[in-house]
Design an enzyme around this catalytic site. Structure first.
Site, PDB file in Angstrom:
ATOM      1  N   HIS C  94     -11.344  -6.654  -5.456  1.00 45.23           N
ATOM      2  CA  HIS C  94     -10.207  -5.515  -3.939  1.00 45.23           C
ATOM      3  C   HIS C  94     -11.975  -4.024  -4.205  1.00 45.23           C
ATOM      4  O   HIS C  94     -12.274  -4.395  -3.533  1.00 45.23           O
ATOM      5  CB  HIS C  94      -9.307  -4.732  -4.002  1.00 45.23           C
ATOM      6  CG  HIS C  94      -8.569  -5.536  -3.710  1.00 45.23           C
ATOM      7  ND1 HIS C  94      -8.672  -6.918  -2.548  1.00 45.23           N
ATOM      8  CD2 HIS C  94      -7.141  -5.301  -3.828  1.00 45.23           C
ATOM      9  CE1 HIS C  94      -7.187  -7.299  -2.413  1.00 45.23           C
ATOM     10  NE2 HIS C  94      -6.225  -6.419  -3.951  1.00 45.23           N
TER      11      HIS C  94
ATOM     12  N   TYR D  53       0.612   2.729  -3.067  1.00 47.12           N
ATOM     13  CA  TYR D  53       0.416   1.051  -3.409  1.00 47.12           C
ATOM     14  C   TYR D  53      -1.578   1.181  -2.642  1.00 47.12           C
ATOM     15  O   TYR D  53      -1.659   2.501  -1.802  1.00 47.12           O
ATOM     16  CB  TYR D  53       1.094   0.869  -2.020  1.00 47.12           C
ATOM     17  CG  TYR D  53       2.419   0.717  -1.986  1.00 47.12           C
ATOM     18  CD1 TYR D  53       3.200  -0.470  -2.546  1.00 47.12           C
ATOM     19  CD2 TYR D  53       3.303   1.893  -2.145  1.00 47.12           C
ATOM     20  CE1 TYR D  53       4.813  -0.211  -2.762  1.00 47.12           C
ATOM     21  CE2 TYR D  53       4.541   1.862  -2.860  1.00 47.12           C
ATOM     22  CZ  TYR D  53       5.358   1.156  -2.674  1.00 47.12           C
ATOM     23  OH  TYR D  53       6.576   0.914  -3.262  1.00 47.12           O
ATOM     24  N   GLU D  54      -1.930   0.286  -3.816  1.00 45.35           N
ATOM     25  CA  GLU D  54      -3.682   0.155  -2.957  1.00 45.35           C
ATOM     26  C   GLU D  54      -3.831  -0.338  -1.323  1.00 45.35           C
ATOM     27  O   GLU D  54      -4.907   0.091  -0.818  1.00 45.35           O
ATOM     28  CB  GLU D  54      -3.576  -0.625  -3.950  1.00 45.35           C
ATOM     29  CG  GLU D  54      -3.028  -2.350  -3.192  1.00 45.35           C
ATOM     30  CD  GLU D  54      -3.678  -3.477  -4.328  1.00 45.35           C
ATOM     31  OE1 GLU D  54      -4.413  -3.665  -5.145  1.00 45.35           O
ATOM     32  OE2 GLU D  54      -3.485  -4.898  -4.008  1.00 45.35           O
ATOM     33  N   SER D  55      -2.646  -0.333  -0.503  1.00 47.39           N
ATOM     34  CA  SER D  55      -3.046  -0.049   0.956  1.00 47.39           C
ATOM     35  C   SER D  55      -3.075   1.029   1.379  1.00 47.39           C
ATOM     36  O   SER D  55      -4.142   0.477   2.590  1.00 47.39           O
ATOM     37  CB  SER D  55      -1.473  -1.025   1.896  1.00 47.39           C
ATOM     38  OG  SER D  55      -0.837  -0.248   1.379  1.00 47.39           O
ATOM     39  N   GLY D  56      -3.356   1.761   0.837  1.00 50.22           N
ATOM     40  CA  GLY D  56      -3.862   3.511   1.549  1.00 50.22           C
ATOM     41  C   GLY D  56      -2.913   3.907   1.275  1.00 50.22           C
ATOM     42  O   GLY D  56      -2.928   5.064   2.022  1.00 50.22           O
TER      43      GLY D  56
END
Lengths: 238, 274, 274, 238
Positions: C94, D53-56
């Site tokens: 990522h 969370y890596e979604s931001g």
């Protein structure tokens, strides 16, 4: 419609620069004359011009002239406000800008500019503010417009310091006329403002300024242009 | 702040035309900080004050002027005449400074940009060529900014110390994240930070100290709180031009006041001139 | 869209769990696009569909699964068995993909990151070492993503074509700015984009085409419009597992419908199974 | 207070991981067990844990367990939502994260993980989803927590592919017990869950698993922990 009203040299400069903007041009503008010119274009023939200020405002639509590139009104009227890191990386370096306006303390015949120092860098006679965004504006936009009052101190044979390169300078609008680069990249006088003799412009230039064949006379500001200008700048003058 | 900033530190007080941390800069002068390396893209009046008050030994910058007015005379006096002390310069372009902050926030040792080619700055600053390992293109690398202390001003904090700012947010997030320690002054402390369009939030755990400093950005502005004091910038030229006038001004408005409230009280009494 | 995407193009349909441009992906299948190089950080159901429908020759990605469910069987069938065609993989982390998009948006040929050290991916992807010219540290460089076409879905556009999206905005700004051409589908077109907390705006002049596609992100969600259809993801495993079931599903729901409205009508009739 | 209620292996795993979080820890969490563990910690002894969370989403405070890392509730309850590019550059690479949770298809004795392929990379027997954020999580956070059901297929002598490195793995929570690295970096069994014999854990491990001297028995979930867990996950189970 010809203008009989009087107007200032700054107003003539703003009008001459504004006329060169095409509708829809994306313009990177600083404070003062460039901001006045771009906003004038937006108020007259080029309503879809997009104004970007390096403070991060994209598509700003100020009703009157901002006093600083970070005025609150710019943020309030913008389509988007981005961080300054994003502005320089994604938008300027991203080559999304059509027109960049620059000023300077010195310009040479190739459109190279100095806004760093007068005198040697390490022992300057005058320490100027510095390049700011200019070095990358000069190499990232499609067309650079320079706006600068003409004098032998400013239009020089040799720059004290090269802050930005002239490759993309397409026009230099001065208080006396308009300079544009020829095929060899050297600026020549292509237009004089009403009442100015080409020799006056040559005398105000530190190099042997070439006058283009068929040098024209800049059309004076129209009443409409002056009205729009003064609407932007209620106090009259920049 | 006394605990977080020491003599000799590398300090960045940032603010791109908006939310400039004047109150925090004044506090550095009151505490008599010395030998600071000051970083800022657009050093203006507060850096002129810090330099004239002999707090700085070096300036890392890209545009140093009084916006819309002209020169910063204290900066010029230091560079041109070494008063009150010589000032070392490390000069960049805006793009170079922005890339350096970006790299600092991202914990990279350098930032990459298309820039610094064909101009005279390259010979006078810390920039080195870097070659793209895929295309062979030559680009410019700038060393990351990693200040010891980053200082910004914001509109609000909540009681847990989360900070919210909006309007033109400049490089404020980057300077906080790039710095080893960070200080934020705010217009006010509120119970809850209601979401706002265009706002960024810096979580409390990225900040070492939050302090209320109402009108702490004066003479710059705080979007939603007060306007830019344009007259101050114009009149600053008259204060700054003369060493004695400047020193008297600093003695009265900064060294002679205990905080931002008293600064504003004295300012209201006497105007900008000393 | 037919004018903007050609066979063989490098196309990125992005959306990080939110606003995934399913309707646009279906349109690529309807138009019979072939030999696409598909880029996406998190290829999920819509990429499974594109791969199973033989639109792709290569996938550039960092995580390819059915989130919360498990495998993408069409992706696996292509990689493991070459059905319906062999699929070349360019695999990143990522962080590597994010750096590549960042570099693309910033018009740099490469992005730099601390990563790809000490793992086996390095030997199977396009990454090269790069040395900091100041500190000598070795970092990883990834080539910039510069897709021919970037496609995203957003909540709104105004009539001038400015696009607004909010909630989790992923890498959507980057993919639009990194791509030579860009297409945005939106839930609705409105007169004015009122400012919203957390929203980003992509100016009309950064986008080549805007099209309304209501519920065009289904089965993912559009914050403020509709929720994620979690059941669809679960049931997708049963469709995707079998080549014939999959093909029948695509024929009926995608090739057999003319647009997103008809897709939803057919879906409502028959559920997810073919 | 001891729990006499029954509980699932997943619940034991979530509880064991949650207990290791300290109040104020900044946690990078994925979906499923890690999200359950971090939210349980926040609901019990560590209310100031920060969930990223890596979604931001930074500082998300979901009331119930999100089904995807991009659930709308995460954005709505977050202190800040940032772009994914910023998340990986400023926040993860910026080394601002204390704890990162990882799962995998295979783990070796050094905590190296495989989530890429079973079989050779170019001709895989099973193509797994891939590393996603794992490669950089494994080298950027202070402490890596691994949560993984134990079996000889999963706990292997040799990975088919090394997706991420084990240097920062501080604990592996399984359905049978807890493994922690010793001074030599090799994982050994330091605790077994109630009713599990260390030999069961050894049998479920593809390498010769060392059992620590004085291996303990994991305290069972308390009633309070189970109540909080089930509040997060109303349907009971992950």
């Amino acid at each position: 419609m010809t203008a009989t009203a009087t107007y200032t040299a700054d107003e003539m400069m703003a009008v001459a620069a504004a006329r060169r903007l095409r509708d829809g041009d994306v313009c990177f503008v600083g404070i003062g004359l460039p901001s006045l010119a771009a906003n004038l274009a937006r108020a007259t023939h080029a309503p879809k011009c997009v104004l970007i200020y390096e403070s991060g405002t994209i598509g700003a639509k100020p009703a009157s002239l901002p006093l600083s590139i970070g005025d609150g009104e710019l943020a309030e009227t913008a389509d988007a406000v981005v961080s300054v890191t994003e502005m320089f990386a994604y938008w300027l370096q991203g080559e999304r800008i059509d027109i960049g306006f620059l000023g300077a303390a010195q310009i040479d015949r190739h459109g190279n500019l100095n806004s760093t120092v007068i005198g040697p860098y390490d022992h300057p006679k005058v320490r100027l503010p510095g390049g700011g965004g200019a070095p990358e504006i000069a190499r990232s936009v499609r067309d650079v417009f320079v706006m600068l009052r003409q004098s032998p101190r400013t239009f020089v044979e040799t720059l004290d310091f090269k802050t930005s390169v002239g490759d993309r300078v397409r026009v230099v609008v001065t208080d006396l006329g308009i300079l544009e680069p020829g095929g060899d990249g050297e600026l020549s006088l292509t237009s004089v403002h009403a009442g100015v003799d080409p020799d006056q412009a040559r005398a105000a230039t530190g190099w042997n300024l070439h006058v283009a064949d068929g040098v024209s006379v800049t059309a004076e500001p129209t009443g409409e242009e002056l009205a729009a200008l003064r609407q932007l700048e209620p106090r009259g003058g920049v | 702040m006394a605990e977080l900033v020491s003599d000799g530190d590398v300090v960045a007080l940032e603010g791109f035309t908006h939310l400039i941390p004047h109150a925090a800069g004044h506090e550095l002068i009151r505490q008599g900080r010395r030998e600071l390396t000051l970083i800022r893209m657009t050093p203006d009046v507060v850096y002129d004050q810090l330099i004239g008050a002999r707090a700085a030994k070096k300036l890392v910058f890209s545009w140093g002027g009084n916006p819309g007015v002209g020169s910063l005379y204290r900066l010029r006096d230091a560079v041109e005449n070494g008063w009150p002390a010589a000032l070392e310069l490390e000069e960049h372009s805006h793009a170079g400074m922005a890339a350096a902050y970006w790299a600092g926030a991202a914990n990279l040792p350098f930032g990459t940009l298309r820039g610094y080619a064909d101009n005279d700055l390259t010979a006078h600053t810390t920039v080195r060529p870097i070659t793209c390992p895929f295309t062979g293109e030559e680009l410019a690398a700038v060393p990351a900014h990693r200040p010891d202390v980053g200082i910004v001003h914001a509109q609000r904090a909540d009681r847990r110390g989360n900070v919210q700012l909006w309007g033109i947010t400049g490089v404020q997030k980057e300077v906080v994240l790039a710095s080893a320690r960070s200080i934020v002054t705010v217009e006010e402390v509120v119970d809850e930070l209601e979401p706002r369009a265009g706002a960024i939030v810096l979580p409390s755990w990225t900040i070492d100290a939050v302090a209320a400093a109402p009108r702490g950005a004066h003479p710059s502005y705080a979007h939603g709180y007060y306007e830019r004091d344009n007259d101050f910038y114009v009149r600053w030229a008259d204060v700054s031009r003369d060493r004695e006038v400047f020193t008297a001004w600093i003695d009265r408005h900064v060294r002679g006041t205990k905080d931002v409230e008293e600064y504003h009280r004295v300012l209201a009494e006497g105007g900008v001139a000393a």
